[in-house]
Every structure is written in structure tokens, then in C-alpha cells.
Design a protein around this motif. Structure first.
Motif, PDB file in Angstrom:
ATOM      1  N   THR A 139     -31.383  24.137 -10.856  1.00 50.19           N
ATOM      2  CA  THR A 139     -30.801  22.926 -11.440  1.00 50.19           C
ATOM      3  C   THR A 139     -29.529  23.299 -12.189  1.00 50.19           C
ATOM      4  N   PRO A 140     -28.421  22.596 -11.961  1.00 56.13           N
ATOM      5  CA  PRO A 140     -27.170  22.936 -12.661  1.00 56.13           C
ATOM      6  C   PRO A 140     -27.332  22.848 -14.180  1.00 56.13           C
ATOM      7  N   TRP A 141     -26.737  23.799 -14.887  1.00 57.37           N
ATOM      8  CA  TRP A 141     -26.869  23.854 -16.334  1.00 57.37           C
ATOM      9  C   TRP A 141     -26.304  22.606 -17.010  1.00 57.37           C
ATOM     10  N   ASP A 142     -25.214  22.075 -16.510  1.00 58.57           N
ATOM     11  CA  ASP A 142     -24.637  20.866 -17.102  1.00 58.57           C
ATOM     12  C   ASP A 142     -25.602  19.686 -17.015  1.00 58.57           C
ATOM     13  N   LEU A 143     -26.358  19.612 -15.933  1.00 63.22           N
ATOM     14  CA  LEU A 143     -27.338  18.537 -15.786  1.00 63.22           C
ATOM     15  C   LEU A 143     -28.499  18.729 -16.761  1.00 63.22           C
ATOM     16  N   ILE A 144     -28.917  19.963 -16.960  1.00 62.46           N
ATOM     17  CA  ILE A 144     -29.987  20.250 -17.919  1.00 62.46           C
ATOM     18  C   ILE A 144     -29.556  19.832 -19.324  1.00 62.46           C
ATOM     19  N   LYS A 145     -28.333  20.162 -19.695  1.00 64.05           N
ATOM     20  CA  LYS A 145     -27.828  19.786 -21.020  1.00 64.05           C
ATOM     21  C   LYS A 145     -27.750  18.270 -21.166  1.00 64.05           C
ATOM     22  N   LYS A 146     -27.351  17.592 -20.106  1.00 68.23           N
ATOM     23  CA  LYS A 146     -27.263  16.132 -20.131  1.00 68.23           C
ATOM     24  C   LYS A 146     -28.643  15.513 -20.349  1.00 68.23           C
ATOM     25  N   ARG A 147     -29.632  16.037 -19.649  1.00 69.35           N
ATOM     26  CA  ARG A 147     -30.992  15.519 -19.795  1.00 69.35           C
ATOM     27  C   ARG A 147     -31.517  15.748 -21.210  1.00 69.35           C
ATOM     28  N   ALA A 148     -31.238  16.925 -21.765  1.00 72.00           N
ATOM     29  CA  ALA A 148     -31.684  17.224 -23.128  1.00 72.00           C
ATOM     30  C   ALA A 148     -31.041  16.272 -24.131  1.00 72.00           C
ATOM     31  N   ALA A 149     -29.758  15.990 -23.947  1.00 68.23           N
ATOM     32  CA  ALA A 149     -29.055  15.090 -24.860  1.00 68.23           C
ATOM     33  C   ALA A 149     -29.639  13.683 -24.810  1.00 68.23           C
ATOM     34  N   PHE A 150     -29.904  13.185 -23.607  1.00 66.60           N
ATOM     35  CA  PHE A 150     -30.464  11.840 -23.483  1.00 66.60           C
ATOM     36  C   PHE A 150     -31.879  11.767 -24.059  1.00 66.60           C
ATOM     37  N   ALA A 151     -32.668  12.823 -23.858  1.00 63.23           N
ATOM     38  CA  ALA A 151     -34.022  12.841 -24.418  1.00 63.23           C
ATOM     39  C   ALA A 151     -33.974  12.832 -25.940  1.00 63.23           C
ATOM     40  N   ALA A 152     -33.024  13.565 -26.501  1.00 55.45           N
ATOM     41  CA  ALA A 152     -32.881  13.595 -27.957  1.00 55.45           C
ATOM     42  C   ALA A 152     -32.412  12.246 -28.486  1.00 55.45           C
ATOM     43  N   GLN A 153     -31.467  11.619 -27.798  1.00 54.96           N
ATOM     44  CA  GLN A 153     -30.991  10.301 -28.214  1.00 54.96           C
ATOM     45  C   GLN A 153     -32.118   9.271 -28.183  1.00 54.96           C
ATOM     46  N   GLY A 154     -33.036   9.422 -27.248  1.00 58.70           N
ATOM     47  CA  GLY A 154     -34.158   8.501 -27.130  1.00 58.70           C
ATOM     48  C   GLY A 154     -35.297   8.807 -28.081  1.00 58.70           C
ATOM     49  N   ASP A 155     -35.142   9.813 -28.928  1.00 50.62           N
ATOM     50  CA  ASP A 155     -36.151  10.227 -29.907  1.00 50.62           C
ATOM     51  C   ASP A 155     -37.465  10.634 -29.243  1.00 50.62           C
ATOM     52  N   PHE A 156     -37.373  11.219 -28.064  1.00 49.01           N
ATOM     53  CA  PHE A 156     -38.559  11.764 -27.416  1.00 49.01           C
ATOM     54  C   PHE A 156     -38.973  13.068 -28.096  1.00 49.01           C
TER      55      PHE A 156
ATOM     56  N   LEU B  44     -29.430  19.073 -32.342  1.00 47.01           N
ATOM     57  CA  LEU B  44     -29.084  18.872 -33.754  1.00 47.01           C
ATOM     58  C   LEU B  44     -28.103  17.713 -33.952  1.00 47.01           C
ATOM     59  N   LYS B  45     -27.461  17.274 -32.890  1.00 44.36           N
ATOM     60  CA  LYS B  45     -26.576  16.111 -32.994  1.00 44.36           C
ATOM     61  C   LYS B  45     -27.374  14.818 -33.162  1.00 44.36           C
ATOM     62  N   TYR B  46     -28.639  14.847 -32.726  1.00 47.48           N
ATOM     63  CA  TYR B  46     -29.436  13.619 -32.704  1.00 47.48           C
ATOM     64  C   TYR B  46     -30.746  13.720 -33.482  1.00 47.48           C
ATOM     65  N   LYS B  47     -31.149  14.928 -33.845  1.00 43.94           N
ATOM     66  CA  LYS B  47     -32.404  15.133 -34.565  1.00 43.94           C
ATOM     67  C   LYS B  47     -32.132  15.876 -35.871  1.00 43.94           C
ATOM     68  N   PRO B  48     -32.864  15.562 -36.943  1.00 45.12           N
ATOM     69  CA  PRO B  48     -32.674  16.270 -38.216  1.00 45.12           C
ATOM     70  C   PRO B  48     -32.981  17.763 -38.092  1.00 45.12           C
ATOM     71  N   ALA B  49     -32.324  18.558 -38.911  1.00 47.82           N
ATOM     72  CA  ALA B  49     -32.507  20.008 -38.874  1.00 47.82           C
ATOM     73  C   ALA B  49     -33.932  20.421 -39.217  1.00 47.82           C
ATOM     74  N   ASN B  50     -34.643  19.584 -39.986  1.00 52.02           N
ATOM     75  CA  ASN B  50     -36.013  19.931 -40.388  1.00 52.02           C
ATOM     76  C   ASN B  50     -37.069  19.391 -39.418  1.00 52.02           C
ATOM     77  N   THR B  51     -36.650  18.928 -38.248  1.00 52.74           N
ATOM     78  CA  THR B  51     -37.605  18.481 -37.229  1.00 52.74           C
ATOM     79  C   THR B  51     -38.547  19.627 -36.872  1.00 52.74           C
ATOM     80  N   PRO B  52     -39.863  19.414 -36.934  1.00 51.67           N
ATOM     81  CA  PRO B  52     -40.798  20.502 -36.601  1.00 51.67           C
ATOM     82  C   PRO B  52     -40.658  20.961 -35.147  1.00 51.67           C
ATOM     83  N   VAL B  53     -40.767  22.266 -34.965  1.00 52.17           N
ATOM     84  CA  VAL B  53     -40.719  22.867 -33.631  1.00 52.17           C
ATOM     85  C   VAL B  53     -41.875  23.857 -33.513  1.00 52.17           C
TER      86      VAL B  53
END
Length: 245
Positions: free
Chosen positions: A141-158, A182-191
Motif C-alpha cells: 500500500t502506498p505510504w501517502d495513502l496510509i497517511k491519508k487514511r490515518a489522518a481521516f481516522a483521527a479527524q473522525g475521532d476513531f 497529534l494534529k487531531y488528537k490531544p497529546a495525552n490521548t492514551p495509547v
């Protein structure tokens, strides 16, 4: 004509393999799989023909397995976790459908306990609400597509579960993903980071989005990043479903 069964063997421990998967492996006379996964089920393989290959040889492995099934053998193709989640189910079906209908062996898919389910249970209950599963491997899977998917998932608060988060060659990818999240989720989000889920070398760490990449992470790790309501308490990671307590 024989039969080919694609089996999810679970995250690693034989105790977490489904009864249906166990019975199918017992019944099969030929077992095909990645060498590491073959070793996980070695106690079940006495007297069986083994088709074992390394990484990046998935097409060869599944082609050989199909050839054995076409000869009349009962073949089991094993994947860790669930065979339909980054496993061999799709590849086997694609190869099967390339054959004329009259040359196709019987086929069955047996689900298994996915690594994300095992890791979530170890961490507590982080997947109680909507979640996205993303592999950071860019081999297919192209890396740019992976980054795009991650960004959209973060924006959707998944809640986001990361498979294949880091390898010897991909040491910076997870840092890029962290910066995107980190652009869409707080730094203290549990991981939560679970390495070797259900296996003898299992380890568990609960960190946060700002700091989780400082922990040991590799291809045997599963990373779960919470949503805006996820919290950590008493070494448990919990995403509330929304019940009024």
C-alpha cells in the motif's frame, strides 16, 4: 479434487485458537504457512506435509497449497489472527478464481481471534466504540495513502489500531503517523502497546500519544490509540460505550 481451508489460528497461544480451526488443522493432511506461524502450531502437525515459506513469498506459498488441493489433498493454509484481516484469505480466493471453474477445489475460510481483539482484551476495553484498523506496512500500500487514511481516522475521532507499526527498515513511519495524529488528537490521548499478545514474550505498556514512540515497538506489536473519551486507570485502557453511570 481436494479442499483448501484458510484458517485463522489466533494471535499465538493454542488456547486462543477456535475449536473449529483446531479441528480443521487436525483433519488436513497438508499445512501451508509462514514459517513463524507454522512453529506456533507445531504440536498439531505430526505426520502432516508442511509447506513453509518466509516473508514476501505469500504468492508462492498459496500457489503451492492450491496445487496440492487440486491433486486431491485436504490443505490448510494458516494465518495468524484472523485469515481475513491482513491474512491469506483474499490471496487464496484471488488465485482460486483464476482457475477454470471445473479445476477449482472446494474452499472454506475459518475465522480466528484477530491480534487487535487479543491486544484489546489484554489492555482492558479500548475498542468499545467505533475504531479503525490501519497497517503501517507500505509493501503493498502506498505510504501517502496510509497517511491519508490515518489522518481521516483521527479527524473522525476513531480509536485507531496500528498493525505492523515498525520494522527495521521502517523506523520513521510511526513517527510520521504520530505527528499526523497529534494534529487531531490531544497529546495525552492514551495509547496501549501490546507486544507478542498471548505469546510467551507478551509485554504491555500504556503510554500517551506524545510519548508512545519512545517505547519498544516492532512488527510483533499492536498499538491502540484512544479516542477523545478513552482513559487509562489502574493499568486499564477503557473507551466508554456511552452508558450513563
Amino acid at each position: 479434487m481436494g479442499k483448501i481451508t484458510v484458517i485463522g489460528i489466533g494471535p499465538g497461544s493454542l488456547d486462543d485458537m477456535t475449536l473449529r480451526a483446531h479441528k480443521a488443522i487436525e483433519k488436513a493432511d497438508t499445512i501451508a504457512g509462514y514459517n513463524t506461524y507454522i512453529k506456533l502450531i507445531e504440536p498439531l502437525l505430526a505426520g502432516k506435509k508442511i509447506i513453509g515459506t518466509g516473508m514476501m513469498q505469500e504468492i508462492d506459498r498459496c500457489t503451492m497449497a492450491l496445487a496440492e488441493a487440486c491433486k486431491g489433498h485436504d490443505v490448510a493454509v494458516v494465518s495468524s489472527g484472523d485469515a481475513g484481516v491482513y491474512g491469506m484469505a483474499g490471496l487464496v480466493l484471488e488465485l482460486l478464481l483464476q482457475k477454470p471453474a471445473e479445476e477449482r477445489p472446494q474452499v472454506a475460510i475459518i475465522p480466528g481471534v484477530s491480534a487487535v481483539n487479543a491486544a484489546a482484551a489484554i489492555l482492558g476495553a479500548p475498542l468499545m466504540h467505533d475504531f479503525a484498523v490501519i497497517s503501517l506496512s507500505d509493501l503493498l500500500t502506498p505510504w501517502d495513502l496510509i497517511k491519508k487514511r490515518a489522518a481521516f481516522a483521527a479527524q473522525g475521532d476513531f480509536v485507531i489500531a496500528l498493525y505492523n507499526p515498525k520494522s527495521r527498515k521502517r523506523v520513521e513511519h510511526i513517527e510520521e503517523i504520530r505527528e499526523i495524529l497529534l494534529k487531531y488528537k490531544p497529546a495525552n490521548t492514551p495509547v496501549g502497546i501490546v507486544r507478542g499478545a498471548t505469546r510467551n514474550n507478551e509485554s504491555v505498556v500504556i503510554s500517551d500519544l506524545a510519548n508512545f514512540t519512545k517505547e519498544e515497538i516492532d512488527m510483533f506489536s499492536l498499538v491502540i490509540i484512544g479516542n477523545s473519551n478513552t482513559y487509562s486507570k489502574n493499568n486499564l485502557m477503557i473507551t466508554p460505550r456511552g452508558y450513563k453511570l
